[in-house]
Design a protein around this motif. Structure first.
Motif, mmCIF file in Angstrom:
data_model
loop_
_atom_site.group_PDB
_atom_site.id
_atom_site.type_symbol
_atom_site.label_atom_id
_atom_site.label_comp_id
_atom_site.label_asym_id
_atom_site.label_seq_id
_atom_site.Cartn_x
_atom_site.Cartn_y
_atom_site.Cartn_z
ATOM 1 N N ILE A 16 0.626 -4.093 0.605
ATOM 2 C CA ILE A 16 0.126 -3.144 1.610
ATOM 3 C C ILE A 16 -1.229 -2.590 1.216
ATOM 4 C CG2 ILE A 16 0.546 -0.864 2.624
ATOM 5 C CD1 ILE A 16 3.543 -1.583 2.606
ATOM 6 N N ASN A 17 -1.400 -2.217 -0.037
ATOM 7 C CA ASN A 17 -2.620 -1.517 -0.449
ATOM 8 C C ASN A 17 -3.763 -2.436 -0.874
ATOM 9 O OD1 ASN A 17 -1.879 1.339 -0.202
ATOM 10 N ND2 ASN A 17 -0.259 0.729 -1.610
ATOM 11 N N PHE A 18 -3.451 -3.640 -1.348
ATOM 12 C CA PHE A 18 -4.490 -4.524 -1.860
ATOM 13 C C PHE A 18 -4.550 -5.883 -1.164
ATOM 14 C CE2 PHE A 18 -3.049 -1.887 -5.531
ATOM 15 C CZ PHE A 18 -4.168 -1.082 -5.613
ATOM 16 N N LYS B 94 5.623 -4.798 -2.719
ATOM 17 C CA LYS B 94 5.309 -4.220 -1.404
ATOM 18 C C LYS B 94 4.086 -3.312 -1.494
ATOM 19 C CE LYS B 94 7.452 -1.441 2.239
ATOM 20 N NZ LYS B 94 8.696 -0.772 2.666
ATOM 21 N N TYR B 95 4.027 -2.482 -2.517
ATOM 22 C CA TYR B 95 2.882 -1.584 -2.707
ATOM 23 C C TYR B 95 1.587 -2.384 -2.825
ATOM 24 C CZ TYR B 95 -0.241 1.825 -4.817
ATOM 25 O OH TYR B 95 -1.317 2.632 -5.087
ATOM 26 N N ASN B 96 1.605 -3.418 -3.665
ATOM 27 C CA ASN B 96 0.408 -4.236 -3.861
ATOM 28 C C ASN B 96 0.003 -4.964 -2.583
ATOM 29 O OD1 ASN B 96 0.173 -3.475 -6.528
ATOM 30 N ND2 ASN B 96 1.171 -5.298 -7.326
#
Length: 97
Positions: free
Chosen positions: A90-92, A86-88
């Motif tokens: 959303i951010n990348f 999820k982090y990857n």
């Protein structure tokens, strides 16, 4: 009949009904999300890949109280992997970095 799931939008600060949708990304990545019905802000709820789905099936197949620790261990591994995906995403813009 069940009540619809609602959420408070952090973007427009209005209450919105949650209608989960699924989006498929490259490399068998699946994103579960909903959009605010007022401002259409995109909220990513879950991101899974083949590895997460395999771990979920394995966890679901484990039965009995004696195996509760193993189920908990698998759930922690699932949560860590899903958080990273999820982090990857959303951010990348890609989950499979």
């Amino acid at each position: 009949m069940t009540k619809p799931l609602t959420a408070l939008c952090n973007h427009c600060e209005k209450i919105t009904d949650v209608d989960f949708k699924m989006k498929h990304h490259p490399n068998r990545i699946e994103e579960t999300y909903f959009k605010c019905e007022h401002c259409y802000y995109h909220y990513t709820s879950f991101v899974t890949d083949g590895r997460v789905r395999k771990l979920q099936r394995k966890k679901d197949s484990i039965k009995g109280l004696r195996n509760a620790a193993k189920r908990l261990e698998l759930q922690e591994e699932i949560n860590e992997r899903m958080s990273l995906l999820k982090y990857n995403l959303i951010n990348f813009g890609r989950a499979d970095l």
